[in-house]
Write a protein that holds these residues in place. Sequence first.
Motif, PDB file in Angstrom:
ATOM      1  N   GLY A 121       0.821  -1.207   0.000  1.00  0.00           N
ATOM      2  CA  GLY A 121       0.000   0.000   0.000  1.00  0.00           C
ATOM      3  C   GLY A 121       0.853   1.254   0.000  1.00  0.00           C
ATOM      4  N   LYS A 122       1.853   1.285   0.875  1.00  0.00           N
ATOM      5  CA  LYS A 122       2.730   2.447   0.964  1.00  0.00           C
ATOM      6  C   LYS A 122       3.619   2.566  -0.272  1.00  0.00           C
ATOM      7  CE  LYS A 122       4.546   3.267   4.981  1.00  0.00           C
ATOM      8  NZ  LYS A 122       5.411   3.149   6.206  1.00  0.00           N
ATOM      9  N   MET A 123       4.191   1.457  -0.729  1.00  0.00           N
ATOM     10  CA  MET A 123       5.124   1.500  -1.857  1.00  0.00           C
ATOM     11  C   MET A 123       4.437   1.806  -3.181  1.00  0.00           C
ATOM     12  SD  MET A 123       7.617  -1.681  -0.723  1.00  0.00           S
ATOM     13  CE  MET A 123       8.822  -1.503  -2.051  1.00  0.00           C
ATOM     14  N   SER A 124       3.121   1.567  -3.247  1.00  0.00           N
ATOM     15  CA  SER A 124       2.366   1.915  -4.455  1.00  0.00           C
ATOM     16  C   SER A 124       1.830   3.345  -4.394  1.00  0.00           C
ATOM     17  CB  SER A 124       1.198   0.942  -4.658  1.00  0.00           C
ATOM     18  OG  SER A 124       0.204   1.122  -3.651  1.00  0.00           O
ATOM     19  N   GLY A 125       2.215   4.078  -3.363  1.00  0.00           N
ATOM     20  CA  GLY A 125       1.727   5.440  -3.208  1.00  0.00           C
ATOM     21  C   GLY A 125       0.258   5.511  -2.878  1.00  0.00           C
ATOM     22  N   GLY A 126      -0.252   4.456  -2.261  1.00  0.00           N
ATOM     23  CA  GLY A 126      -1.659   4.431  -1.878  1.00  0.00           C
ATOM     24  C   GLY A 126      -2.601   3.980  -2.975  1.00  0.00           C
ATOM     25  N   LYS A 127      -2.068   3.617  -4.142  1.00  0.00           N
ATOM     26  CA  LYS A 127      -2.930   3.182  -5.253  1.00  0.00           C
ATOM     27  C   LYS A 127      -3.595   1.844  -4.959  1.00  0.00           C
ATOM     28  CE  LYS A 127      -0.324   5.641  -8.845  1.00  0.00           C
ATOM     29  NZ  LYS A 127       0.517   5.489 -10.062  1.00  0.00           N
ATOM     30  N   LEU A 128      -2.902   0.991  -4.236  1.00  0.00           N
ATOM     31  CA  LEU A 128      -3.439  -0.331  -3.905  1.00  0.00           C
ATOM     32  C   LEU A 128      -3.848  -0.340  -2.436  1.00  0.00           C
ATOM     33  CD1 LEU A 128      -0.790  -2.487  -5.807  1.00  0.00           C
ATOM     34  CD2 LEU A 128      -3.087  -1.876  -6.569  1.00  0.00           C
ATOM     35  N   GLN A 129      -5.138  -0.477  -2.200  1.00  0.00           N
ATOM     36  CA  GLN A 129      -5.686  -0.314  -0.856  1.00  0.00           C
ATOM     37  C   GLN A 129      -6.012  -1.630  -0.156  1.00  0.00           C
ATOM     38  OE1 GLN A 129      -6.276   2.679   0.775  1.00  0.00           O
ATOM     39  NE2 GLN A 129      -5.203   3.722  -0.888  1.00  0.00           N
ATOM     40  N   LYS A 130      -5.953  -2.750  -0.893  1.00  0.00           N
ATOM     41  CA  LYS A 130      -6.438  -4.005  -0.321  1.00  0.00           C
ATOM     42  C   LYS A 130      -5.363  -5.093  -0.283  1.00  0.00           C
ATOM     43  CE  LYS A 130     -10.119  -5.056   0.716  1.00  0.00           C
ATOM     44  NZ  LYS A 130     -10.774  -5.087   2.047  1.00  0.00           N
ATOM     45  N   VAL A 131      -4.105  -4.694  -0.116  1.00  0.00           N
ATOM     46  CA  VAL A 131      -3.052  -5.704   0.013  1.00  0.00           C
ATOM     47  C   VAL A 131      -2.731  -5.853   1.502  1.00  0.00           C
ATOM     48  CG1 VAL A 131      -0.958  -6.577  -1.101  1.00  0.00           C
ATOM     49  CG2 VAL A 131      -2.186  -4.693  -2.136  1.00  0.00           C
ATOM     50  N   ASP A 132      -3.791  -5.958   2.294  1.00  0.00           N
ATOM     51  CA  ASP A 132      -3.632  -5.975   3.748  1.00  0.00           C
ATOM     52  C   ASP A 132      -2.765  -7.128   4.234  1.00  0.00           C
ATOM     53  OD1 ASP A 132      -5.232  -3.779   3.827  1.00  0.00           O
ATOM     54  OD2 ASP A 132      -6.981  -4.768   4.691  1.00  0.00           O
ATOM     55  N   HIS A 133      -2.819  -8.265   3.539  1.00  0.00           N
ATOM     56  CA  HIS A 133      -2.049  -9.433   3.991  1.00  0.00           C
ATOM     57  C   HIS A 133      -0.555  -9.229   3.776  1.00  0.00           C
ATOM     58  CE1 HIS A 133      -3.349  -9.824  -0.124  1.00  0.00           C
ATOM     59  NE2 HIS A 133      -2.594 -10.870  -0.374  1.00  0.00           N
ATOM     60  N   PHE A 134      -0.153  -8.294   2.917  1.00  0.00           N
ATOM     61  CA  PHE A 134       1.240  -7.867   2.814  1.00  0.00           C
ATOM     62  C   PHE A 134       1.512  -6.738   3.808  1.00  0.00           C
ATOM     63  CE2 PHE A 134       3.458  -9.242  -1.275  1.00  0.00           C
ATOM     64  CZ  PHE A 134       2.669 -10.364  -1.465  1.00  0.00           C
ATOM     65  N   ASP A 135       0.685  -5.705   3.746  1.00  0.00           N
ATOM     66  CA  ASP A 135       0.931  -4.489   4.517  1.00  0.00           C
ATOM     67  C   ASP A 135       1.004  -4.747   6.025  1.00  0.00           C
ATOM     68  OD1 ASP A 135       0.753  -3.372   2.042  1.00  0.00           O
ATOM     69  OD2 ASP A 135      -1.108  -2.263   2.408  1.00  0.00           O
ATOM     70  N   VAL A 136       0.128  -5.629   6.516  1.00  0.00           N
ATOM     71  CA  VAL A 136       0.087  -5.853   7.961  1.00  0.00           C
ATOM     72  C   VAL A 136       1.380  -6.499   8.454  1.00  0.00           C
ATOM     73  CG1 VAL A 136      -1.028  -8.144   7.863  1.00  0.00           C
ATOM     74  CG2 VAL A 136      -1.350  -6.682   9.872  1.00  0.00           C
ATOM     75  N   LYS A 137       1.980  -7.352   7.638  1.00  0.00           N
ATOM     76  CA  LYS A 137       3.235  -7.974   8.046  1.00  0.00           C
ATOM     77  C   LYS A 137       4.349  -6.928   8.099  1.00  0.00           C
ATOM     78  CE  LYS A 137       1.948 -12.556   6.330  1.00  0.00           C
ATOM     79  NZ  LYS A 137       0.540 -12.216   6.063  1.00  0.00           N
ATOM     80  N   ALA A 138       4.326  -5.984   7.147  1.00  0.00           N
ATOM     81  CA  ALA A 138       5.305  -4.892   7.173  1.00  0.00           C
ATOM     82  C   ALA A 138       5.106  -4.022   8.418  1.00  0.00           C
ATOM     83  CB  ALA A 138       5.178  -4.053   5.906  1.00  0.00           C
ATOM     84  N   GLU A 139       3.863  -3.812   8.824  1.00  0.00           N
ATOM     85  CA  GLU A 139       3.600  -3.021  10.031  1.00  0.00           C
ATOM     86  C   GLU A 139       4.079  -3.758  11.282  1.00  0.00           C
ATOM     87  OE1 GLU A 139      -0.329  -1.359  10.357  1.00  0.00           O
ATOM     88  OE2 GLU A 139      -0.440  -0.942   8.203  1.00  0.00           O
ATOM     89  N   ILE A 140       3.887  -5.074  11.301  1.00  0.00           N
ATOM     90  CA  ILE A 140       4.395  -5.866  12.427  1.00  0.00           C
ATOM     91  C   ILE A 140       5.916  -5.803  12.456  1.00  0.00           C
ATOM     92  CG2 ILE A 140       4.583  -8.187  13.401  1.00  0.00           C
ATOM     93  CD1 ILE A 140       1.791  -8.762  12.107  1.00  0.00           C
ATOM     94  N   GLU A 141       6.531  -5.875  11.280  1.00  0.00           N
ATOM     95  CA  GLU A 141       7.994  -5.748  11.191  1.00  0.00           C
ATOM     96  C   GLU A 141       8.457  -4.436  11.825  1.00  0.00           C
ATOM     97  OE1 GLU A 141      11.301  -4.708   7.800  1.00  0.00           O
ATOM     98  OE2 GLU A 141       9.690  -6.076   7.212  1.00  0.00           O
ATOM     99  N   ASP A 142       7.785  -3.335  11.488  1.00  0.00           N
ATOM    100  CA  ASP A 142       8.149  -2.040  12.067  1.00  0.00           C
ATOM    101  C   ASP A 142       8.001  -2.053  13.581  1.00  0.00           C
ATOM    102  OD1 ASP A 142       8.671  -1.016   9.558  1.00  0.00           O
ATOM    103  OD2 ASP A 142       6.710  -0.045   9.328  1.00  0.00           O
ATOM    104  N   TYR A 143       6.953  -2.711  14.064  1.00  0.00           N
ATOM    105  CA  TYR A 143       6.705  -2.786  15.501  1.00  0.00           C
ATOM    106  C   TYR A 143       7.823  -3.561  16.197  1.00  0.00           C
ATOM    107  CZ  TYR A 143       4.080  -3.423  19.883  1.00  0.00           C
ATOM    108  OH  TYR A 143       3.675  -3.401  21.197  1.00  0.00           O
ATOM    109  N   ILE A 144       8.221  -4.681  15.597  1.00  0.00           N
ATOM    110  CA  ILE A 144       9.291  -5.499  16.171  1.00  0.00           C
ATOM    111  C   ILE A 144      10.612  -4.736  16.192  1.00  0.00           C
ATOM    112  CG2 ILE A 144      10.699  -7.576  15.792  1.00  0.00           C
ATOM    113  CD1 ILE A 144       8.106  -8.900  14.691  1.00  0.00           C
ATOM    114  N   ARG A 145      10.898  -4.007  15.116  1.00  0.00           N
ATOM    115  CA  ARG A 145      12.144  -3.235  15.040  1.00  0.00           C
ATOM    116  C   ARG A 145      12.248  -2.209  16.170  1.00  0.00           C
ATOM    117  NH1 ARG A 145      15.128  -3.540  10.306  1.00  0.00           N
ATOM    118  NH2 ARG A 145      14.139  -4.554   8.517  1.00  0.00           N
ATOM    119  N   ALA A 146      11.094  -1.728  16.627  1.00  0.00           N
ATOM    120  CA  ALA A 146      11.082  -0.698  17.669  1.00  0.00           C
ATOM    121  C   ALA A 146      11.137  -1.283  19.081  1.00  0.00           C
ATOM    122  CB  ALA A 146       9.827   0.168  17.522  1.00  0.00           C
ATOM    123  N   ARG A 147      11.111  -2.601  19.210  1.00  0.00           N
ATOM    124  CA  ARG A 147      11.169  -3.239  20.525  1.00  0.00           C
ATOM    125  C   ARG A 147      12.629  -3.420  20.958  1.00  0.00           C
ATOM    126  NH1 ARG A 147       6.964  -2.018  19.431  1.00  0.00           N
ATOM    127  NH2 ARG A 147       7.426  -0.570  21.084  1.00  0.00           N
TER     128      ARG A 147
END
Length: 310
Positions: A121-147
């Motif tokens: 979603g982010k890398m497409s500049g918001g053009k793709l809004q429903k790749v949640d099964h990719f995007d959510v893993k990237a968000e979890i990755e960011d969360y883990i990096r901050a721990r």
Amino acid sequence: MAKLLTVFGATGQQGGSVVDYVINDSELSKQYKVRGITRDLTKPAAQALQQKGVEVVKADADDKDSLKQAMEGAHTVFGVTATIYDEKLKERELAQGKAMADAAVAAGVQYFIFSTLSNAGKMSGGKLQKVDHFDVKAEIEDYIRARPMKSAFFAPGSFMQNFGHLMAPRPAGDGTYAIAHFVKPETQLPLIDTVDDTGKYVGAILAEPDKYEGKVLSAATRLYSYSEIVETMSKASGKTVQYKQLPQSVWSGFLPPDTKDYLVDMFLWIQDYGYYGPKTEELVDETAKQARGKLTTLEEYLVRCPLHLQ
């Protein structure tokens, strides 16, 4: 003293591959004692792990209390979340990932390896809004990096195992077979034999954790176009397998309502941007060199797991 490695999804494709690789590797089996996590101890796969000498513990990322026992005494964790295609996909999976990370920190885990993917979603500049099964893993990755623990990330490509069911060739009605899709035939998939090869990548991280700290391994043998995939299937099966490009609306019409929007945007992402983004080819080539052991080609996979076309 061997370090305790907790592996989530130990009876699944990714986690199971990690467990098998570690316990069968002459070096890693001395460095790590393995604890396999499963939601069902009565599964034949869970019992098979116990027979191999693996400690098997029942836990569920949706149950925070169960994660305490899963993480207790662990030095390193391999974490994977479960994707269920419904309206709560992102909410559920994000909660799972955060719960695992928080439980790891609370238990004093030193190193967390997470199965991630790109933020489409982010890398497409918001053009793709429903790749949640990719995007959510990237968000979890960011969360883990901050721990406050070290971390590395395994980003698997498209599973070769999918050609045995979800992406299997279908009879065309004239004695031939077809893989039908809406994307262009030159669209490239980074293919991975998840069962045999996941452990070779995660094993590289386990063998040299400092080298891979903060890194993402874009894990696939190499890129294959759909044209090359059907050609390889034809040679392996002795049957004619062709690629048939359908209109997007026709292809999505064959999918369950809860699933179709996710899969349409995912394949638009792969076609238009690349599975790992614009540097997909470079990332796959570089990561393949990091694996411990020879990676499985599609040709080799189809010998081991034939398509059984009638």
